[in-house]
Scaffold this active site. Structure first.
Site, PDB file in Angstrom:
ATOM      1  N   THR A   5      -2.608 -31.348   0.935  1.00 50.98           N
ATOM      2  CA  THR A   5      -2.878 -31.069   2.372  1.00 50.98           C
ATOM      3  C   THR A   5      -2.298 -31.869   3.187  1.00 50.98           C
ATOM      4  OG1 THR A   5      -5.075 -32.275   2.105  1.00 50.98           O
ATOM      5  CG2 THR A   5      -4.915 -29.719   1.738  1.00 50.98           C
TER       6      THR A   5
ATOM      7  N   CYS B 249      -5.090 -36.525  -2.886  1.00 51.96           N
ATOM      8  CA  CYS B 249      -5.971 -36.198  -2.209  1.00 51.96           C
ATOM      9  C   CYS B 249      -6.279 -37.127  -0.892  1.00 51.96           C
ATOM     10  CB  CYS B 249      -7.447 -36.148  -2.710  1.00 51.96           C
ATOM     11  SG  CYS B 249      -8.630 -35.731  -1.876  1.00 51.96           S
TER      12      CYS B 249
END
Lengths: 268, 303
Positions: free
Chosen positions: B193, B130
């Site tokens: 991401t 993350c």
């Protein structure tokens, strides 16, 4: 969690209102029956390159005809595309979403303070207040006369006072000025309850005024949302009094969009 | 009858479509919108040892073909996850993969150790990647040595299938993937991401409170596909493809590039039925193409 639906809704009407505002009427039988005042819907905007759906407060419903109305203004690509839909088009909609206004039995009188497009959820709320025989006053401010929306509908359901920044309708000034004046002339009674929606700086001032007069109230917040139903966790609203060891944010979509004024920090 | 099933080590999935962590909550958010039994499985929102409040708003930004987020892993903590979220999840009739993160290797291990006491968990996905957690979730997946050490430590406390989720924000994703494989991971999932940012030119402020955040959505699909291809070529364990997947066509691309299964993420926010529609369309595609088992597509890209 309250029941929500995905409906392919039919555009029944798209009516331009004054400057850049539109009233969109959708045939959405499931949503119209389940909705309460203050809830919102997420509209997938067709033929345009925006990624997310667009959230809109429910302006009014007609359960007998299965209709849901939303009020919007052109702000960007999504709303510009929405302003180009035609009668008979299909729009995919998720709703009803969020928690609406709570009308407690202790409320004897309602004072609605709306700025600009913040008027959006109030025709529906006034219908509910009317059913509960709660008399209501609406203070409604916009920049100039052409930006006023649904005034006739408001007047059918409440005592309405208008203001504009340029003085082209009602008193000249902001709705915050109007609220202060109203409270000076009509000292608040203990069972008066405030409902507000509008631009963030306005709602923050309304929150301060409510505290000064020890008025209870609720605010309907607008935030960016990717989903509208609690999955993206993007629409964080800071809690005023977080409990130790628990989350310090509410979600506008799931815990709101309507909050008790004293529970939230109204934040740009 | 088309066979859509795939296997991630010992974990059998009825079809290759999973939901990506952080885009599907704990499933209850989608109640009434989709039939969970049609999915290959659900990857939960990240669970950490202690509760986390998440980052200050603004947390999300919409972009033309994707979005930025900086949510910061808000969650109730593992104990409340087990008592408040697992009872709902375990009766959904689909595979449940619990995504876990920690600030330290010890926290990953401790979190998994507590989850071992809960029934109904089919696998773990370790969130090494993350980009929005200050304590440096990223370091777990940007250093092969650290990734290997944490994977081995978690491996030692569970027999359940173990997936490590990798970041694309590194020089060589497959070096990290190999370290996880060597340490006993059953699969890797990629990609998380990409680090990105956006600036409001009028206020001159970053559009996210944390300035940078994670970029996801259709825009990152080609990048994700290339990373999956790289991983599938170098690793012998299954690769789960993630990144901008919105449709059955996207899924087939990832399978051909070497993915064994996929996760659909950002699309869940704006098209909550996308996963179940993709399963249905995948079956139609296979029928039209005379493909009898979807697993025959895995790595079947012609070179």
């Amino acid at each position: 969690m309250a029941e929500k639906f995905i409906e392919n809704t039919r555009v029944v009407d798209l009516q331009p209102l004054g400057a850049a505002n539109f009233l969109l009427t959708l045939e959405a039988p499931l949503i119209s029956r389940a909705a309460t005042a203050g809830q919102f819907i997420q509209v997938a905007v067709p033929r345009c390159s925006v990624l997310w759906r667009r959230p809109f407060s429910i302006n009014d419903v007609s359960t007998e005809n299965g209709l849901v109305e939303i009020l919007f203004q052109i702000l960007g690509r999504g709303t510009r595309a929405l302003a180009e839909v035609k009668r008979g088009d299909t729009l995919n909609v998720i709703g009803p979403l969020g928690n609406g206004f709570r009308v407690e039995s202790t409320v004897r009188r309602a004072l609605i303070v709306a700025g600009g497009l913040g008027i959006a959820p109030f025709p529906f709320l006034l219908k509910r207040l009317g059913e509960a025989s709660i008399p209501s006053v609406v203070l409604y401010g916009v920049g100039r006369r052409e930006q006023l929306c649904c005034v006739d509908r408001l007047r059918e359901r409440a005592e309405v006072y208008l203001c504009t920044l340029d003085g082209s309708a009602g008193e000249q000034g902001t709705v915050v000025d109007l609220l202060e004046k109203h409270l000076r002339e009509n000292p608040p009674i203990p069972d008066l309850h405030l409902f507000t929606c509008g631009p963030t700086p306005m709602m923050r001032k309304v929150q301060t005024i409510a505290e000064k007069h020890q008025l209870s109230g609720q605010a309907s917040l607008e935030t960016v949302m990717a989903c509208g139903f609690g999955a993206c966790v993007g629409c964080a609203v800071p809690m005023r009094h977080p409990q130790p060891g628990v989350q310090e944010y509410y979600l506008a979509c799931k815990d709101g969009p309507v909050f008790n004024l004293e529970e939230i920090i109204i934040h740009d | 009858m088309i066979d859509l099933s795939v296997s991630i080590g010992a974990l059998k999935l009825q079809n290759p479509v999973l939901t990506a962590s952080g885009t599907f909550g704990y499933a209850e958010e989608f109640e009434g919108l989709i039939d969970f039994r049609l999915l290959g499985g659900i990857v939960t929102k990240t669970v950490t040892l202690d509760p986390r409040p998440g980052n200050s708003p603004p947390r999300i930004v919409e972009l033309p073909n994707g979005m930025l987020n900086s949510i910061g892993l808000p969650n109730l903590g593992v104990e409340r996850f087990i008592t408040e979220k697992m009872p709902y999840l375990r009766r959904l009739g689909t595979r449940i993969i619990v995504n876990v993160a920690g600030r330290t290797g010890e926290e990953f291990v401790e979190c998994v150790r507590r989850l071992e006491t809960a029934d109904g968990i089919d696998a773990y996905e370790l969130n090494y990647s993350c980009p929005n957690v200050k304590e440096g979730g990223l370091s777990f997946s940007s250093d092969a040595h650290v990734a290997g050490r944490v994977t081995a430590a978690v491996r030692a406390v569970t027999k359940r299938p173990l997936i490590t989720k990798l970041t694309p924000n590194v020089t060589s994703i497959s070096d990290i993937g190999l370290a996880c494989q060597d340490a006993g991971a059953d699969a890797v999932s990629a990609v998380n991401t990409l680090v990105g940012m956006a600036v409001d030119i009028r206020t001159r402020r970053a559009k996210l409170a944390t300035v940078t955040g994670g970029y996801s959505g259709p825009a990152i699909k080609p990048i994700a596909l290339a990373k999956v291809y790289e991983l599938a070529r170098r690793l012998s364990i299954p690769v789960i493809g993630i990144g901008g997947i919105c449709s059955a066509e996207d899924i087939v691309e990832f399978l051909l590039a070497g993915a064994t299964a996929v996760q659909m993420g950002t699309v869940n926010f704006y098209e909550p039925t996308a996963t179940v529609r993709a399963v249905e369309d995948l079956e139609k595609f296979c029928r039209a193409q005379n493909i009898f088992a979807v697993r025959t597509l895995i790595g079947a890209m012609e070179l």
